[in-house]
Write a protein that holds these residues in place. Structure first.
Motif, mmCIF file in Angstrom:
data_model
loop_
_atom_site.group_PDB
_atom_site.id
_atom_site.type_symbol
_atom_site.label_atom_id
_atom_site.label_comp_id
_atom_site.label_asym_id
_atom_site.label_seq_id
_atom_site.Cartn_x
_atom_site.Cartn_y
_atom_site.Cartn_z
ATOM 1 N N PRO A 69 0.832 -1.209 0.000
ATOM 2 C CA PRO A 69 0.000 0.000 0.000
ATOM 3 C C PRO A 69 0.869 1.262 0.000
ATOM 4 C CG PRO A 69 -0.729 -1.540 1.693
ATOM 5 C CD PRO A 69 0.552 -2.079 1.139
ATOM 6 N N ALA A 70 0.334 2.340 -0.533
ATOM 7 C CA ALA A 70 1.106 3.579 -0.715
ATOM 8 C C ALA A 70 1.818 4.030 0.558
ATOM 9 C CB ALA A 70 0.212 4.693 -1.240
ATOM 10 N N GLY A 71 1.200 3.960 1.700
ATOM 11 C CA GLY A 71 1.825 4.438 2.924
ATOM 12 C C GLY A 71 2.966 3.583 3.429
ATOM 13 N N SER A 72 3.117 2.362 2.871
ATOM 14 C CA SER A 72 4.199 1.491 3.329
ATOM 15 C C SER A 72 5.114 1.039 2.189
ATOM 16 C CB SER A 72 3.630 0.267 4.052
ATOM 17 O OG SER A 72 2.821 -0.489 3.182
ATOM 18 N N CYS A 73 4.846 1.479 0.966
ATOM 19 C CA CYS A 73 5.711 1.121 -0.161
ATOM 20 C C CYS A 73 6.956 2.006 -0.134
ATOM 21 C CB CYS A 73 4.971 1.297 -1.485
ATOM 22 S SG CYS A 73 5.955 0.780 -2.905
ATOM 23 N N ARG A 74 8.119 1.348 -0.117
ATOM 24 C CA ARG A 74 9.389 2.060 -0.039
ATOM 25 C C ARG A 74 10.108 2.021 -1.385
ATOM 26 N NH1 ARG A 74 9.344 -1.908 3.448
ATOM 27 N NH2 ARG A 74 11.232 -2.846 2.626
ATOM 28 N N LEU A 75 10.679 3.162 -1.771
ATOM 29 C CA LEU A 75 11.546 3.251 -2.942
ATOM 30 C C LEU A 75 12.922 3.683 -2.464
ATOM 31 C CD1 LEU A 75 9.341 5.124 -5.583
ATOM 32 C CD2 LEU A 75 9.691 2.665 -5.355
ATOM 33 N N TYR A 76 13.921 2.883 -2.769
ATOM 34 C CA TYR A 76 15.301 3.203 -2.419
ATOM 35 C C TYR A 76 15.981 3.730 -3.676
ATOM 36 C CZ TYR A 76 14.392 0.472 1.774
ATOM 37 O OH TYR A 76 13.884 -0.001 2.956
ATOM 38 N N HIS A 77 16.537 4.932 -3.586
ATOM 39 C CA HIS A 77 17.154 5.596 -4.735
ATOM 40 C C HIS A 77 18.625 5.816 -4.428
ATOM 41 C CE1 HIS A 77 17.522 9.471 -7.288
ATOM 42 N NE2 HIS A 77 17.739 8.417 -8.053
ATOM 43 N N ALA A 78 19.493 5.393 -5.333
ATOM 44 C CA ALA A 78 20.936 5.531 -5.104
ATOM 45 C C ALA A 78 21.645 5.908 -6.396
ATOM 46 C CB ALA A 78 21.512 4.233 -4.562
ATOM 47 N N VAL A 92 9.095 7.005 0.978
ATOM 48 C CA VAL A 92 7.905 6.237 1.322
ATOM 49 C C VAL A 92 6.764 6.864 0.549
ATOM 50 C CG1 VAL A 92 6.342 5.490 3.140
ATOM 51 C CG2 VAL A 92 8.795 5.649 3.606
ATOM 52 N N LEU A 93 6.134 6.066 -0.325
ATOM 53 C CA LEU A 93 5.066 6.614 -1.151
ATOM 54 C C LEU A 93 3.934 7.132 -0.275
ATOM 55 C CD1 LEU A 93 4.887 4.035 -4.063
ATOM 56 C CD2 LEU A 93 6.137 6.174 -3.931
ATOM 57 N N GLY A 94 3.480 8.303 -0.570
ATOM 58 C CA GLY A 94 2.466 8.949 0.249
ATOM 59 C C GLY A 94 3.065 9.636 1.457
ATOM 60 N N GLY A 95 4.385 9.606 1.572
ATOM 61 C CA GLY A 95 5.092 10.217 2.701
ATOM 62 C C GLY A 95 6.198 11.122 2.205
ATOM 63 N N ASN A 96 7.326 11.084 2.857
ATOM 64 C CA ASN A 96 8.436 11.967 2.529
ATOM 65 C C ASN A 96 9.698 11.172 2.254
ATOM 66 O OD1 ASN A 96 6.997 14.410 2.970
ATOM 67 N ND2 ASN A 96 7.164 14.066 5.169
ATOM 68 N N ALA A 97 10.735 11.899 1.868
ATOM 69 C CA ALA A 97 12.063 11.315 1.746
ATOM 70 C C ALA A 97 12.683 11.193 3.132
ATOM 71 C CB ALA A 97 12.937 12.187 0.845
ATOM 72 N N ALA A 98 13.531 10.205 3.298
ATOM 73 C CA ALA A 98 14.188 9.990 4.587
ATOM 74 C C ALA A 98 15.664 9.692 4.351
ATOM 75 C CB ALA A 98 13.536 8.823 5.335
ATOM 76 N N VAL A 99 16.475 9.992 5.351
ATOM 77 C CA VAL A 99 17.886 9.653 5.289
ATOM 78 C C VAL A 99 17.995 8.141 5.346
ATOM 79 C CG1 VAL A 99 20.080 9.830 6.505
ATOM 80 C CG2 VAL A 99 18.573 11.818 6.360
ATOM 81 N N TRP A 100 18.799 7.592 4.479
ATOM 82 C CA TRP A 100 19.026 6.155 4.443
ATOM 83 C C TRP A 100 20.433 5.914 3.912
ATOM 84 C CZ3 TRP A 100 19.612 3.226 -0.228
ATOM 85 C CH2 TRP A 100 19.746 1.846 -0.021
ATOM 86 N N ARG A 101 21.105 4.933 4.450
ATOM 87 C CA ARG A 101 22.427 4.578 3.951
ATOM 88 C C ARG A 101 22.515 3.068 3.829
ATOM 89 N NH1 ARG A 101 25.612 6.886 0.983
ATOM 90 N NH2 ARG A 101 25.683 8.677 2.302
#
Length: 177
Positions: A69-78, A92-101
Motif C-alpha cells: 500500500p502507498a503508505g508502506s511502499c518504499r523506494l530506495y534511490h541511489a 515512502v510513497l504517500g510520505g516523505n524522503a528519509a535519510v538512508w544509507r
C-alpha cells in the motif's frame, strides 16, 4: 538501455542477481570520449551523501515490495560513481524522503573502452532481513548517467518508460531459485 522511448545511442548492459542475502548488480558501459570517467567525488566520512549525479555514475531505484500500500511502499534511490561515492535516499510513497544509507560494496575498472561497475547490497538494508522468496517481485530501475557526451545525459532500463521515481513505471524482476 533506453533514452526516452528509444534505445540509447550509447551502449550499456547490466546483470542482476541475488544469493538470497545480497543483491548484486554489474553494469558494463561505454567510456566517454578519451576513455576517462568523470569521478570527482569520493566517499564522504560519516556516511554523508556525495553529489554523485554530477559524475559519470550508475543510478538505481529499488522497490522491495512494489505492491505494498502507498503508505508502506518504499523506494530506495541511489547514485554511485566509480570511486564508490554514494548519494542514497529512501522514499515512502504517500510520505516523505528519509535519510538512508545502504552498506554498499562497489568495484570499478576501465577495460578497453568499457567501464565495468559492480555492486553488492545486503537485502536487509532494503528491509528484507529474510531475503526475497523465489517468485517475489522486486521493482528495479537501472540507469547510467553520462556527463561527458552531448548524445544523452541519462539512459536507463525501463521497458515501460515514464516517471523515474514512480513504482507504476518500475520494471519488475522475479527471482528463480
Amino acid at each position: 538501455f533506453g533514452h526516452g522511448a528509444e534505445l540509447a545511442p550509447l551502449e550499456a548492459s547490466f546483470w542482476i542477481g541475488s544469493d538470497g542475502k545480497e543483491l548484486f548488480l554489474a553494469v558494463v558501459s561505454e567510456t566517454p570520449p578519451g576513455g576517462k570517467l568523470l569521478a570527482r567525488f569520493v566517499p564522504l566520512p560519516d556516511d554523508h551523501d556525495a553529489r554523485t549525479w554530477l559524475d559519470d555514475s550508475i543510478e538505481l531505484v529499488l522497490a522491495p515490495e512494489p505492491r505494498a500500500p502507498a503508505g508502506s511502499c518504499r523506494l530506495y534511490h541511489a547514485i554511485l560513481n566509480a570511486n564508490g561515492a554514494v548519494h542514497d535516499t529512501l522514499y515512502v510513497l504517500g510520505g516523505n524522503a528519509a535519510v538512508w544509507r545502504g552498506r554498499w560494496r562497489t568495484a570499478s575498472k576501465i577495460i578497453g573502452d568499457r567501464w565495468h561497475f559492480e555492486l553488492a547490497l545486503p537485502l536487509a538494508d532494503l528491509g528484507l532481513p529474510k531475503g526475497l522468496p523465489p517468485g517475489s517481485p522486486l521493482g528495479v530501475r537501472v540507469g547510467r548517467n553520462w556527463q561527458q557526451t552531448p548524445v544523452a545525459s541519462q539512459t536507463e532500463w525501463s521497458p515501460r518508460g515514464g516517471a523515474y521515481l514512480e513504482r507504476e513505471t518500475l520494471p519488475l524482476v522475479a527471482w528463480d531459485e
